[in-house]
Design an enzyme around this catalytic site. Structure first.
Site, PDB file in Angstrom:
ATOM      1  N   PHE A 271      43.903  48.963  47.992  1.00  0.00           N
ATOM      2  CA  PHE A 271      43.026  49.310  46.875  1.00  0.00           C
ATOM      3  C   PHE A 271      41.591  48.814  47.079  1.00  0.00           C
ATOM      4  O   PHE A 271      40.933  48.404  46.122  1.00  0.00           O
ATOM      5  CB  PHE A 271      43.597  48.757  45.554  1.00  0.00           C
ATOM      6  CG  PHE A 271      45.097  48.828  45.511  1.00  0.00           C
ATOM      7  CD1 PHE A 271      45.729  50.044  45.325  1.00  0.00           C
ATOM      8  CD2 PHE A 271      45.873  47.698  45.712  1.00  0.00           C
ATOM      9  CE1 PHE A 271      47.115  50.128  45.337  1.00  0.00           C
ATOM     10  CE2 PHE A 271      47.254  47.772  45.717  1.00  0.00           C
ATOM     11  CZ  PHE A 271      47.878  48.999  45.527  1.00  0.00           C
ATOM     12  N   CYS A 272      41.121  48.848  48.308  1.00  0.00           N
ATOM     13  CA  CYS A 272      39.759  48.385  48.631  1.00  0.00           C
ATOM     14  C   CYS A 272      39.541  46.955  48.151  1.00  0.00           C
ATOM     15  O   CYS A 272      38.456  46.611  47.656  1.00  0.00           O
ATOM     16  CB  CYS A 272      38.716  49.316  48.028  1.00  0.00           C
ATOM     17  SG  CYS A 272      38.728  50.976  48.724  1.00  0.00           S
ATOM     18  N   ASN A 273      40.570  46.135  48.274  1.00  0.00           N
ATOM     19  CA  ASN A 273      40.465  44.727  47.868  1.00  0.00           C
ATOM     20  C   ASN A 273      41.321  43.891  48.810  1.00  0.00           C
ATOM     21  O   ASN A 273      42.407  43.431  48.455  1.00  0.00           O
ATOM     22  CB  ASN A 273      40.924  44.547  46.418  1.00  0.00           C
ATOM     23  CG  ASN A 273      40.575  43.176  45.859  1.00  0.00           C
ATOM     24  OD1 ASN A 273      40.460  42.198  46.597  1.00  0.00           O
ATOM     25  ND2 ASN A 273      40.422  43.087  44.550  1.00  0.00           N
TER      26      ASN A 273
END
Length: 831
Positions: free
Chosen positions: A376-378
Site C-alpha cells: 500500500f505504498c507504505n
C-alpha cells in the site's frame, strides 16, 4: 453486485455528484481564469468560492490558511520539499532536519530525495520513538535558535488505519516533543490524505503548518486534483525558483527580473489550474453534506462497520484453536479517535502459515469483492507489522519481487497483506458479504478434502463479546452455497481442423532428419513416451479456441495465434474477465483462402483477410497487453459493428501490426542461445502455454468431488486455454522440466502459469463457477499455478517448422525443481 472495500484507495462517486456537475456545465460557460472576459471572471470567482468552501470544511478561514491547488497529495508534498526554507549543511547556522514517521506513504518518504539534493539530512522516526521524544527537549537557553526543521506524520496510517494524535502538532511546535535533539524551530506537515476521507479535521484547533490532501479520496471525483493547505504564518517563508504562467506580477524576458504575485495561492499555482475539476468540488461538498449529514456522521458510520468486521474476524478460529487471520493493528478498535475504518490482515491456514495475498485477492474477485493487497505504498508500516527486515526487502528484490506485483510469498514469508477499508457508501451488508466470503472459503466442506493433506480442520466462530449491540446479526454469517455448473451445451465451442498447410515431402523428410540430430536427450525417471495430444490456437485473444492436428510455427509462436484482440471504445483490451461471452466467439483460420472466419450463435459469419492491411487507411495505434506496449491497427467498421452487436456495447477488433514484431523480452534460453530476443504476439507472457493431461486428470478428480455434476475432461482442458496439450505419465512432472524438444522445435521453459478467474468460465456457455479456482488453490497448496510457459527460437527459413499431434516430447529436467513465475506485475491469464 460488487462489494467495494477499497475506499482508502479511492472513494466512489455518487450519481448525484455527476448530475449536479454536468448540469452546471450545461448551464454556464467557464473560461480560462487568467483571462478577463465574463466567462473567465465567472471561473475565477467560482474557484475562489471553492477555496473558501474547502477552508470551511476544515473549520478554518482565509485569515489562517491558504489553499494551493495541486494535481494531488503527492504534488503537494513535492511542493513543500521544494519550497521549505531549508538551511543546508556547511553554513554558519545550524542546519535543518527533515524528520518523518516511518509509518508514512511513499510520497512522504520520497521528499528525502529532494532534501538530500539540498544537502539537508533526513531522519526516519519510528512511531514508538515519538512517545519518548520528550527526552530530546532542549534546555531553555538553546530554544532561541530559529533554524527551521520539518516533521511529517500521517493523521491516519493508510496501512493499518491507526490514527496518530493530532495533539502532536502543538506539542511539536511548542517544543514539548522533539523528534531529535537539535536546536531550532519545528514545523509540522500533517499528511491528511487518508484521514480526511472519513474523519473530521478541525484546523482551528490543530493548526498544522502544511496539510496535503487528495479530493478523490473524499468524493471519488474528480481525480487528479489535490491541494496544499498552508498556514499563513509559514507562507511568507516559502521559497520558489521556477515561475509559470499566472504566477508573475511582472518579469523581463531579456533580464533576470521577476516579481511574484502577492497571493500565496497564485504564486505557487503554476499555469492554468484544473478549473473545471475545481468547480466539481463545490458539488462534491454539497452532495456529501446532503447524503451524509457531515464528516462526524461519516466517521461514526465507517468506524462502526470496521469495528464490527474486526470483532467478528478476530473471533474466527479453526477447530484446533488456531486463528484464521492475523490482523495488523496498533489498536483494539475501541475508539474512532484512535482507529480509522481500515482493517489490514493476512489469512492463515490451520498451521499458522500465511496464505499469500495474491491468492486471497483472486478468490475475493470470484465473489465480486474488491480489496487492496500488497504494501500500500507504505513500506515502513509493512516492515513494522509483518516483521520484514531491510535485508528481507533487498533479498525479495533479488528474488524478483517489486512493489505492486503479485509475488506474495518469498521463502514462505509474506511480502505484503490484504487491506479492506470502508467509506460513507459502505453498508452493513458489505461487511457481512466480506465475512461470509472468509467463512465460506475457509469453512466449506470441500476445503476439508485436499488430496495432498489428510484433512483441513473446520472453522468455528467464538461467541461475540457481550455488550456489542451492533453485532446481533453476527450469527447470520454462514457459508454461502457453492454455485453449481449449469447443464453444459452438447455442441463444443472449439473448432477443429487438420490444417491446410503441408510442407513438401522433401522438406518434411529434412525435418524428420533434423529431429534425430537436434532432439534433446530424455533425462527422466522412466522411459515412457510423452506425446502431443492436442494443439490449440486462439486467433482472437480471449475468444474461443481453434483446434488443429498440425500447424505451422511462426516467429511469435503458432501462426496467427493471438494476432487480434477486442478493445473497448477507449482502446483498452477486453478479456473474458470483463466479458465472459467472448468465449462464444468462434474464429477459424483457412490458410488456403487466407481468411479468418468469425462465427457466433445468432450472428451471420464474418471474415477478415489474413494478409495485413498495409494501406494508408490502416491507422497504427498503441495498446497494452500485460503492461507491454504493442502496435496495432483497427480492422474496420464492419467488424466493429459485428462485435458491438454481439457483446451489446461499443467495441472494436484490432490486429497487431507488423511494425510491432520487435516487441520482445530478453529471455535466458539456457542450452539454446543466451539472451535471445523473443518476439511475442498479443499473448500476456510467452509464446506457448503447455498443460499435461495427467495433471488435468488429477485436478479433475479433486474438482468433481466438490461438484454435483462432474466435469468432462475436454471441458476442463478448454478452461485452461493451452496451446499444447501433452500426455505424460506423471501429473505435474512438467514443472520439473527446463527444456523440451518437439520435432525440430526446441523450447525453453520460462515458468509456471499463475491462473486467474478465467478458468472459472465455462468455455462452452460463458457461465462462471468460482469453485474451479478454489479447487485449484486447495489442490495445489494455496497456489494457482497450472501449466508452463514456453519460448522457442525461430528456425532458419530453410527449415520450416510444423507442430503436430502425435509428436514425441523430449524433456530435460532442471537442476532445481522449483520454478518461478515470469516477472510481470499482472496475473498471468491465458487470455
Amino acid at each position: 453486485g460488487i462489494t467495494y472495500l477499497d475506499h482508502a484507495g479511492s472513494a466512489l462517486f455518487p450519481e448525484s455528484l455527476l448530475k449536479a456537475f454536468t448540469d452546471d456545465l450545461r448551464n454556464n460557460v467557464y473560461g480560462n481564469p487568467h483571462s478577463q472576459n465574463i466567462s473567465s471572471k465567472l471561473t475565477y470567482d467560482t474557484i475562489e468560492h471553492v477555496r473558501y468552501r474547502i477552508l470551511q470544511h476544515f473549520h478554518t478561514t482565509a485569515e489562517d490558511y491558504t489553499v494551493i491547488f495541486t494535481s494531488g497529495c503527492t504534488a503537494a508534498l513535492k511542493l513543500v520539499a521544494e519550497a521549505f526554507p531549508w538551511i543546508p549543511e556547511g553554513t554558519k547556522q545550524p542546519s535543518s532536519r527533515f524528520c518523518y514517521l516511518t509509518d508514512s506513504h511513499t510520497s512522504v518518504v520520497g521528499m528525502r530525495g529532494m532534501t538530500a539534493s539540498m544537502n539537508v539530512l533526513s531522519v526516519p522516526i519510528k512511531p514508538k520513538e515519538i512517545w519518548f521524544s520528550e527526552k530530546n527537549r532542549l534546555p531553555a537557553e538553546e530554544q532561541n535558535c530559529t533554524t527551521p526543521h520539518l516533521f511529517s506524520y500521517p493523521a491516519q496510517s493508510n496501512f493499518s488505519g491507526t490514527k496518530y494524535p493530532l495533539s502532536w502538532i502543538q506539542d511539536m511546535k511548542s517544543g514539548k516533543l522533539c523528534p531529535i535533539k537539535v536546536p531550532g524551530k519545528w514545523f509540522v506537515l500533517l499528511d491528511a490524505a487518508s484521514y480526511v476521507s472519513s474523519s473530521p479535521l478541525d484546523l482551528g484547533v490543530h493548526q498544522a503548518d502544511f496539510i496535503p490532501i487528495s479530493f478523490y479520496k473524499i468524493f471519488g471525483f474528480p481525480t487528479g486534483l489535490g491541494a496544499l493547505l498552508v498556514n499563513n504564518r509559514i507562507a511568507p517563508l516559502l521559497r520558489k525558483s521556477y515561475f509559470g504562467g499566472g504566477t508573475a506580477a511582472a518579469y523581463l524576458a531579456g533580464e533576470d527580473f521577476y516579481i511574484p504575485r502577492e497571493s500565496i495561492a497564485e504564486r505557487f499555482e503554476d499555469g492554468t489550474v484544473s478549473f473545471l475539476d475545481i468547480i466539481a468540488l463545490k458539488h462534491g461538498f454539497d452532495v456529501l453534506e446532503n447524503l451524509t449529514g457531515g464528516m462526524e456522521k461519516i466517521q461514526q458510520h465507517t468506524f462502526a462497520l470496521a469495528r464490527y468486521t474486526y470483532t467478528v474476524l478476530s473471533t474466527l478460529k479453526y477447530a484446533n484453536g488456531a486463528p484464521v487471520v492475523r490482523i495488523y493493528s496498533d489498536t483494539d478498535f475501541s475508539s474512532p479517535d484512535a482507529q480509522g475504518p481500515i482493517l489490514n490482515f493476512n489469512l492463515l491456514d490451520e498451521n499458522g502459515e500465511v496464505i499469500g495475498f495474491s491468492q486471497v485477492e483472486k478468490m475475493a474477485s470470484l465473489y465480486s469483492i474488491h480489496v487492496r493487497t500488497g504494501c500500500f505504498c507504505n513500506t515502513g508500516a509493512c516492515q513494522m507489522h509483518l516483521g520484514i527486515s531491510k535485508e528481507d526487502i533487498q533479498r525479495n528484490l533479488q528474488a524478483g519481487h517489486v512493489c505492486g506485483d503479485d509475488i506474495d510469498l518469498v521463502d514462505g514469508q509474506p511480502t505484503g497483506s490484504v487491506r479492506i477499508s470502508f467509506g460513507y457508501m459502505s453498508s452493513f451488508e458489505d461487511a457481512q458479504t466480506f465475512l461470509k466470503f472468509i467463512i465460506a472459503t475457509r469453512l466449506s466442506k470441500s476445503d476439508t478434502e485436499i488430496p495432498f493433506q489428510s484433512s483441513l480442520p473446520k472453522l468455528t466462530t467464538e461467541p461475540v463479546p457481550a455488550g456489542h449491540s451492533s453485532f446481533n446479526n453476527a450469527d447470520k454469517l454462514s457459508p454461502t452455497p457453492h454455485i453449481m455448473l449449469k447443464e453444459l451445451r452438447n455442441n463444443s465451442s472449439v473448432t477443429k481442423t487438420t490444417g491446410n498447410w503441408q510442407p513438401p515431402e522433401a522438406e518434411a523428410e529434412s525435418m524428420r532428419a533434423a529431429v534425430s540430430k537436434t532432439a534433446v536427450p530424455t533425462c527422466r525417471r522412466d522411459g515412457k513416451p510423452i506425446t502431443v495430444t492436442n494443439i490449440y490456437l486462439y486467433p482472437i485473444k480471449s475468444c474461443s479456441a481453434f483446434e488443429v492436428t498440425e500447424w505451422p510455427v511462426g516467429s511469435q509462436g503458432l501462426l496467427y495465434d493471438r494476432n487480434w484482440m477486442v478493445v473497448n471504445q477507449n482502446g483498452v483490451c477486453i478479456t473474458q474477465k470483463q466479458e465472459p461471452r467472448l468465449c462464444l466467439v468462434n474464429p477459424s483460420v483457412d490458410l488456403k483462402k487466407k481468411l479468418m472466419i468469425i462465427q457466433a450463435e445468432g450472428m451471420d459469419p464474418i471474415s477478415i483477410s489474413l494478409e495485413e492491411n498495409t494501406g494508408k487507411e490502416a491507422v497504427i495505434c498503441e495498446s497494452k497487453v500485460c503492461s507491454h506496449r504493442v502496435k496495432t491497427y483497427d480492422c474496420g467498421e464492419g467488424l466493429a459493428s459485428w462485435f458491438s452487436v454481439f457483446l451489446g456495447h461499443p467495441c472494436r477488433l484490432i490486429r497487431q501490426s507488423s511494425d510491432n514484431k520487435n516487441r520482445s523480452h530478453q529471455k535466458n534460453t539456457k542450452g539454446l542461445a543466451s539472451a535471445t530476443n523473443i518476439s511475442l504476439s498479443l499473448v500476456n507472457e510467452a509464446q506457448y502455454l503447455l498443460i499435461n493431461v495427467a495433471s488435468i486428470l488429477q485436478l479433475k478428480e479433486h474438482i468433481s468431488a466438490r461438484l454435483e455434476k462432474p466435469l468432462e475432461l475436454e471441458e476442463l482442458i478448454q478452461r485452461f486455454r493451452a496451446n499444447i496439450v501433452i500426455s505424460a505419465p506423471e501429473s505435474f512432472e512438467e514443472e520439473e522440466w527446463a527444456e523440451i524438444s518437439i520435432g525440430v522445435l526446441q523450447f525453453q521453459v520460462v515458468g509456471p502459469c499463475s491462473r486467474c478467474q478465467i478458468i472459472c468460465i465455462d468455455q462452452q456457455s460463458g457461465e462462471r463457477n468460482r469453485e474451479i479456482l478454489q479447487s485449484l488453490s486447495a489442490a495445489r497448496g494455496r497456489k494457482t499455478n497450472f501449466g508452463i510457459y514456453l519460448m522457442n527460437q525461430p528456425l532458419p527459413s530453410s527449415c520450416p517448422a510444423l507442430l503436430s499431434v502425435g509428436s514425441q516430447v523430449l524433456p530435460v529436467l532442471k537442476e532445481n525443481t522449483e520454478i518461478h513465475a515470469p516477472t510481470c506485475s499482472k496475473e498471468k491469464c491465458s487470455g
